[in-house]
Motif scaffolding. Structure first.
Motif, PDB file in Angstrom:
ATOM      1  N   MET A   6     -53.024  61.220  57.576  1.00  0.00           N
ATOM      2  CA  MET A   6     -54.352  61.780  57.362  1.00  0.00           C
ATOM      3  C   MET A   6     -55.365  60.638  57.282  1.00  0.00           C
ATOM      4  N   ASN A   7     -56.546  60.829  57.894  1.00  0.00           N
ATOM      5  CA  ASN A   7     -57.625  59.867  57.711  1.00  0.00           C
ATOM      6  C   ASN A   7     -58.758  60.533  56.931  1.00  0.00           C
ATOM      7  N   GLN A   8     -59.864  59.806  56.735  1.00  0.00           N
ATOM      8  CA  GLN A   8     -60.912  60.366  55.885  1.00  0.00           C
ATOM      9  C   GLN A   8     -61.616  61.562  56.528  1.00  0.00           C
ATOM     10  N   ASP A   9     -61.567  61.653  57.860  1.00  0.00           N
ATOM     11  CA  ASP A   9     -62.160  62.827  58.512  1.00  0.00           C
ATOM     12  C   ASP A   9     -61.407  64.093  58.132  1.00  0.00           C
ATOM     13  N   GLU A  10     -60.081  64.005  58.151  1.00  0.00           N
ATOM     14  CA  GLU A  10     -59.249  65.155  57.779  1.00  0.00           C
ATOM     15  C   GLU A  10     -59.379  65.464  56.295  1.00  0.00           C
ATOM     16  N   LEU A  11     -59.455  64.407  55.486  1.00  0.00           N
ATOM     17  CA  LEU A  11     -59.644  64.612  54.053  1.00  0.00           C
ATOM     18  C   LEU A  11     -60.990  65.265  53.774  1.00  0.00           C
ATOM     19  N   LYS A  12     -62.031  64.792  54.441  1.00  0.00           N
ATOM     20  CA  LYS A  12     -63.363  65.364  54.270  1.00  0.00           C
ATOM     21  C   LYS A  12     -63.378  66.842  54.651  1.00  0.00           C
ATOM     22  N   LYS A  13     -62.670  67.198  55.731  1.00  0.00           N
ATOM     23  CA  LYS A  13     -62.597  68.590  56.175  1.00  0.00           C
ATOM     24  C   LYS A  13     -61.896  69.458  55.126  1.00  0.00           C
ATOM     25  N   GLU A  14     -60.805  68.957  54.579  1.00  0.00           N
ATOM     26  CA  GLU A  14     -60.084  69.708  53.549  1.00  0.00           C
ATOM     27  C   GLU A  14     -60.953  69.924  52.318  1.00  0.00           C
ATOM     28  N   ILE A  15     -61.695  68.886  51.934  1.00  0.00           N
ATOM     29  CA  ILE A  15     -62.570  69.011  50.771  1.00  0.00           C
ATOM     30  C   ILE A  15     -63.647  70.060  51.022  1.00  0.00           C
ATOM     31  N   SER A  16     -64.259  70.037  52.227  1.00  0.00           N
ATOM     32  CA  SER A  16     -65.322  70.998  52.547  1.00  0.00           C
ATOM     33  C   SER A  16     -64.796  72.433  52.594  1.00  0.00           C
ATOM     34  N   GLU A  17     -63.513  72.588  52.895  1.00  0.00           N
ATOM     35  CA  GLU A  17     -62.908  73.923  52.952  1.00  0.00           C
ATOM     36  C   GLU A  17     -62.242  74.308  51.627  1.00  0.00           C
ATOM     37  N   ASN A  18     -62.448  73.472  50.597  1.00  0.00           N
ATOM     38  CA  ASN A  18     -61.861  73.711  49.269  1.00  0.00           C
ATOM     39  C   ASN A  18     -60.340  73.819  49.313  1.00  0.00           C
ATOM     40  N   LYS A  19     -59.738  72.990  50.158  1.00  0.00           N
ATOM     41  CA  LYS A  19     -58.284  72.916  50.223  1.00  0.00           C
ATOM     42  C   LYS A  19     -57.865  71.617  49.544  1.00  0.00           C
ATOM     43  N   PHE A  20     -57.405  71.735  48.326  1.00  0.00           N
ATOM     44  CA  PHE A  20     -57.105  70.547  47.533  1.00  0.00           C
ATOM     45  C   PHE A  20     -55.602  70.391  47.326  1.00  0.00           C
ATOM     46  N   ARG A  21     -55.106  69.225  47.585  1.00  0.00           N
ATOM     47  CA  ARG A  21     -53.693  68.916  47.351  1.00  0.00           C
ATOM     48  C   ARG A  21     -53.522  68.432  45.913  1.00  0.00           C
ATOM     49  N   THR A  22     -52.295  68.428  45.480  1.00  0.00           N
ATOM     50  CA  THR A  22     -52.022  67.916  44.135  1.00  0.00           C
ATOM     51  C   THR A  22     -51.735  66.417  44.147  1.00  0.00           C
TER      52      THR A  22
END
Length: 281
Positions: free
Chosen positions: A1-17
Motif C-alpha cells: 500500500m502507498n499513501q494514495d491507497e491509504l488516503k483513499k481508505e481514510i476518505s471512505e472511512n475504511k480503517f484498519r486496526t
C-alpha cells in the motif's frame, strides 16, 4: 500500500486496526497519522521501544483499551528494523507501527510504503503555505527530486516563511545545499553553525531528520548508489572522509531517537553533540 491507497481508505472511512509505516520521511508519516486521527475522531498516544523483545512483551497492553475504556490510535515508534510481523488479530485500538525501516523479507498489506511527492503535490503545498510565491520559484522547487521528501519540503517552507522576499534566499541556487548548516558542519565552523540553527528551535526533530537525510545520501554516494548528478553529496564525502561521515550519521541517528522519545523542544543536545564531533580528530 502507498499513501494514495491509504488516503483513499481514510476518505471512505475504511480503517484498519494495524498499519506499518515504512519510510524515513518524518513529516509525511505525521501528516497521515493526523489524517487518521481527524477521520476517526480518536486521540493519538505515542510509545517508543528500543528492542523487538521489549515491544513483543508489551503487545497485550497496546491492544487493550486504556484506563478510561476508550479507543485510541497508538503511534508506536520502533527504534530498530522490523524483521518479522506480529500476528495482531484482536486489538481494541488502531496500532501504527513506525520502525526505523521494514525488512524486505516482510510482505503484508498492512505495510504503507510512502512514495516521493509528485510535482503537483509539491506545487499544491507551496501555494497553500506561501501565498506570494512566484511561478519561477514554484517550478524550480517542485521540479527538484530533493524536495520530493516531505520533511525537506516542510523545512524549506518554514525557512522561506521567515523571509519577506523569497528572492533573497540565494542558497536556493545551489540545490540541494539549501541548508547553510550543512556547510558550517563540513567547514567545522561551530560558531556560525549555532547562529544558523537557532531559528529552527521550534521544530528540532524535522531539522535533525533533514540533516540525517542529507548526510546519509552523501554516504550512499560513496558507494555510487545515490544520484551521481548530486555532486554536492560527493563533495561532502570528499571533505569529511568516510569515517568522520559515519560517526556524524551515528550521532544524528542517536539524536533522532532521543528527540522522538523525550519530546525535546530545543537544539541544545544537537549543539553539544556537533561540538564534540567537531573537536575530535
Amino acid at each position: 500500500m502507498n499513501q494514495d491507497e491509504l488516503k483513499k481508505e481514510i476518505s471512505e472511512n475504511k480503517f484498519r486496526t494495524l498499519y506499518i509505516f515504512n519510510s524515513d520521511d518524518y513529516f509525511l508519516k505525521q501528516t497521515y497519522i493526523e489524517r487518521l486521527s481527524r477521520a476517526t475522531g480518536l486521540s493519538v498516544q505515542k510509545f517508543t521501544y528500543e528492542t523487538f523483545k521489549e515491544f513483543l512483551e508489551d503487545i497485550p497492553r497496546l491492544c487493550c483499551f486504556d484506563l478510561f475504556n476508550s479507543k485510541v490510535i497508538k503511534h508506536i515508534k520502533l527504534n530498530f528494523e522490523l524483521e518479522q510481523l506480529i500476528d495482531i488479530i484482536h486489538t481494541e485500538n488502531i496500532l501504527i507501527l513506525d520502525p526505523i525501516k521494514c525488512s524486505s523479507k516482510i510482505k503484508s498489506d498492512s505495510i504503507v510504503n510512502f512514495r516521493p511527492l509528485s510535482e503537483k503535490e509539491i506545487k499544491t503545498y507551496l501555494k497553500n503555505k506561501l501565498k506570494d510565491i512566484d511561478v519561477h520559484l514554484l517550478d524550480k522547487i517542485s521540479s527538484s527530486p530533493f524536495y520530493s521528501n516531505a520533511t525537506a519540503l516542510y523545512l524549506l517552507v518554514e525557512k522561506l516563511s521567515l523571509s519577506k522576499n523569497y528572492e533573497d534566499i540565494d542558497f536556493l541556487d545551489n540545490e540541494p545545499s539549501i541548508f547553510e548548516a550543512i556547510d558550517t558542519i563540513v567547514n567545522n565552523d561551530f560558531e556560525i553553525f549555532c547562529a544558523i540553527i537557532d531559528k529552527y528551535n521550534d521544530f528540532p526533530l524535522v531539522f535533525i531528520s533533514t540533516l540525517s537525510t542529507i548526510f546519509v545520501n552523501a554516504f550512499l554516494s560513496f558507494y555510487y548508489v545515490s544520484d551521481s548528478k548530486k555532486t554536492y553529496y560527493t563533495n561532502i564525502v570528499r571533505r569529511l572522509g568516510k569515517e568522520k561521515l559515519e560517526s556524524l550519521i551515528t550521532i544524528l541517528y542517536d539524536l533522532d531517537k532521543l528527540y522522538k522519545s523525550a519530546n525535546i523542544r530545543n537544539l541544545l543536545p544537537l549543539k553539544l553533540k556537533i561540538f564534540n564531533w567537531m573537536v575530535q580528530k
